[in-house]
Motif scaffolding. Structure first.
Motif, PDB file in Angstrom:
ATOM      1  N   UNK A 206      85.093  54.568  -0.323  1.00  0.00           N
ATOM      2  CA  UNK A 206      84.875  55.796   0.451  1.00  0.00           C
ATOM      3  C   UNK A 206      86.062  56.048   1.387  1.00  0.00           C
ATOM      4  N   UNK A 207      86.574  54.989   2.011  1.00  0.00           N
ATOM      5  CA  UNK A 207      87.718  55.126   2.906  1.00  0.00           C
ATOM      6  C   UNK A 207      88.942  55.638   2.144  1.00  0.00           C
ATOM      7  N   UNK A 208      89.205  55.067   0.992  1.00  0.00           N
ATOM      8  CA  UNK A 208      90.360  55.487   0.202  1.00  0.00           C
ATOM      9  C   UNK A 208      90.229  56.939  -0.235  1.00  0.00           C
ATOM     10  N   UNK A 209      89.022  57.343  -0.578  1.00  0.00           N
ATOM     11  CA  UNK A 209      88.783  58.723  -0.988  1.00  0.00           C
ATOM     12  C   UNK A 209      89.012  59.685   0.178  1.00  0.00           C
ATOM     13  N   UNK A 210      88.544  59.299   1.363  1.00  0.00           N
ATOM     14  CA  UNK A 210      88.702  60.171   2.517  1.00  0.00           C
ATOM     15  C   UNK A 210      90.156  60.311   2.932  1.00  0.00           C
ATOM     16  N   UNK A 211      90.906  59.226   2.853  1.00  0.00           N
ATOM     17  CA  UNK A 211      92.311  59.262   3.255  1.00  0.00           C
ATOM     18  C   UNK A 211      93.063  60.355   2.503  1.00  0.00           C
ATOM     19  N   UNK A 212      92.688  60.583   1.259  1.00  0.00           N
ATOM     20  CA  UNK A 212      93.373  61.581   0.440  1.00  0.00           C
ATOM     21  C   UNK A 212      93.154  63.000   0.947  1.00  0.00           C
ATOM     22  N   UNK A 213      92.075  63.228   1.679  1.00  0.00           N
ATOM     23  CA  UNK A 213      91.772  64.588   2.154  1.00  0.00           C
ATOM     24  C   UNK A 213      91.642  64.668   3.672  1.00  0.00           C
ATOM     25  N   UNK A 214      92.068  63.623   4.360  1.00  0.00           N
ATOM     26  CA  UNK A 214      91.863  63.554   5.806  1.00  0.00           C
ATOM     27  C   UNK A 214      92.603  64.641   6.572  1.00  0.00           C
ATOM     28  N   UNK A 215      93.721  65.121   6.029  1.00  0.00           N
ATOM     29  CA  UNK A 215      94.502  66.131   6.744  1.00  0.00           C
ATOM     30  C   UNK A 215      93.728  67.433   6.918  1.00  0.00           C
ATOM     31  N   UNK A 216      92.725  67.669   6.044  1.00  0.00           N
ATOM     32  CA  UNK A 216      91.928  68.897   6.136  1.00  0.00           C
ATOM     33  C   UNK A 216      90.696  68.725   7.011  1.00  0.00           C
ATOM     34  N   UNK A 217      90.505  67.532   7.559  1.00  0.00           N
ATOM     35  CA  UNK A 217      89.266  67.201   8.272  1.00  0.00           C
ATOM     36  C   UNK A 217      89.005  68.120   9.458  1.00  0.00           C
ATOM     37  N   UNK A 218      90.032  68.469  10.209  1.00  0.00           N
ATOM     38  CA  UNK A 218      89.858  69.242  11.435  1.00  0.00           C
ATOM     39  C   UNK A 218      89.092  70.537  11.181  1.00  0.00           C
ATOM     40  N   UNK A 219      89.360  71.184  10.066  1.00  0.00           N
ATOM     41  CA  UNK A 219      88.664  72.426   9.721  1.00  0.00           C
ATOM     42  C   UNK A 219      87.445  72.171   8.850  1.00  0.00           C
TER      43      UNK A 219
END
Length: 455
Positions: A206-219
């Motif tokens: 789950x952590x590895x998957x999130x890292x790939x899209x973390x830059x979009x997290x703020x929105x």
């Protein structure tokens, strides 16, 4: 053969970045132990949804330990009594454990005295080290975040041990199935399996998957109809992955300060309950002891409508049904549902806190209590009580239409324009309830009640 060392697992059910396990492995034979302790926490014994997760997480941990030539010993009872008995049985030299901040665990750690060797591993930095100039815990998160900057980045996560030495004789262990952690009559957790896979391997995936899209997290984190949340919260809660492992994994992505602040918030809330152990039971601001919360039959009826997702407010009902079905709720919707209970229904925040404690798979003692008091305006660092979220406009603003369709199937046929407020649009289906209170009426009642706090 040297004396064995006990590793006391609690909410740190992992092999990677597990300093207590590594210290024990370096010292001699290791006896990994998990204790189901419903006595020490008192009223804050683990909730039902967390028990479901615990069953599967312990299954995963036991299998991982077997891969290292070890096993997981299961015991039930008062943690202090069980650990003292294990020392007598095994001749163990030391108990190794990761430091915890719930008030009951701090008392247990104190009772074990010099036999217990505590390690840091569940936080970016020990909360008691991130303090004001006078050495006191921060009471305001923004100041805490600034203070934390002198302690980050945290240490790099530790590799797991390659093998574990076994004791000459293993102490007896209970069986996981005997603990009846899984619901059966009825099995209300049938939907959990579709959303969650507990255990360290799943946490790291789950952590590895999130890292790939973390830059979009703020929105993306604010959009209920999108998969913008990290969904790491239950894995972090049970310690299947460490906060510092997530922090350093994020170094490979673009700007991620918003999510780093979410990791830091967990440290902050542990600092709050370290300073105020009963924060989950009393208002952080004494003035709110005068708040005229609604009680009696009508309030109980409204509370039940909120719990079951039958308020007539689609975004609120979707959130409460998601919570019941999956043990989790979208972070933006958590704020909306909490505000609705406290402000629109004028029901004591502790009622909601207790419901979340039983229903959430990620219900940290510190996080749960601080978050509820933040929304209620009763906390030491909180929103003003007079700030009342408008669920209908919040639903539209954050484009929650598809989220509502998923969790409130009675409304799945409504258009995007009508689904946020079918009453107002004049197309409410017969099998969906009318609003239990109007937004303006609820807001005015809350503001009137709030005047008694200021008076």
């Amino acid at each position: 053969m040297t004396s064995p060392h006990i590793v006391w697992f609690r909410q740190d059910l992992r092999l990677h970045d597990q300093p207590a396990l590594l210290a024990a492995a370096e010292a001699g034979p290791v006896i990994p132990v998990y204790i189901l302790d419903d006595d020490t926490p008192g009223d804050w014994r683990m909730g039902g949804a967390q028990r479901w997760w615990l069953h599967h997480s312990l299954t995963s941990l036991a299998k991982d330990l077997e891969g290292l030539g070890s096993r997981l010993v299961l015991r039930r009872g008062s943690a202090v009594d069980v650990l003292e008995a294990l020392i007598e049985e095994t001749g163990a030299e030391t108990i190794h454990a990761i430091r915890h901040y719930e008030p009951w665990w701090r008392k247990a750690e104190e009772a074990l005295g010099d036999r217990l060797c505590l390690h840091d591993g569940n936080h970016l930095a020990r909360p008691e080290l991130v303090t004001t100039g006078s050495g006191k815990p921060f009471r305001i998160y923004s100041a805490f975040w600034k203070g934390l900057q002198g302690h980050v980045p945290p240490e790099h996560p530790l590799d797991p041990p390659k093998t574990l030495s076994a004791p000459t004789k293993w102490p007896k262990s209970e069986t996981l199935n005997d603990w009846d952690l899984l619901p059966t009559k009825p099995d209300w957790a049938t939907g959990f399996d579709a959303d969650w896979v507990p255990g360290e391997a799943a946490a790291r995936e789950r952590m590895a998957d999130f890292v790939e899209k973390a830059a979009a997290y703020d929105t993306a984190r604010n959009m209920p109809s999108e998969e913008g949340s990290s969904r790491l919260s239950p894995h972090l809660h049970f310690g299947e992955v460490s906060a510092r492992a997530v922090w350093h994994a994020l170094d490979r992505t673009a700007e991620t300060e918003t999510f780093r602040k979410e990791l830091a918030w967990r440290d902050f809330t542990d600092g709050v309950v370290m300073a105020i152990p009963d924060y989950a039971d009393r208002n952080g601001r004494d003035a709110f002891d005068k708040m005229p919360w609604r009680k009696g039959a009508e309030a109980k009826k409204d509370l039940k409508a909120w719990q079951t997702g039958r308020t007539g407010y689609p975004i609120v009902d979707a959130g409460m049904r998601q919570l019941w079905a999956t043990g989790w709720m979208h972070n933006r919707v958590r704020m909306i549902t909490a505000s609705f209970l406290i402000k629109h229904l004028l029901i004591d925040w502790r009622e909601g806190e207790r419901w979340f404690w039983d229903c959430l798979i990620d219900a940290d003692y510190g996080n749960n209590s601080v978050n509820w008091q933040w929304v209620a305006g009763t906390g030491i660092d909180a929103n003003m009580f007079g700030r009342i979220m408008a669920p209908l406009s919040q639903s539209e603003k954050f484009d929650a239409g598809d989220y509502i369709r998923e969790w409130v199937p009675e409304l799945k046929g409504l258009s995007d324009a009508a689904i946020h407020d079918p009453d107002e649009a004049g197309c409410r289906p017969k099998d969906y309830p009318a609003k239990i209170i109007g937004h303006r009426e609820g807001r005015e009642r809350a503001l009137a009640a709030g005047k008694s706090v200021r008076g």
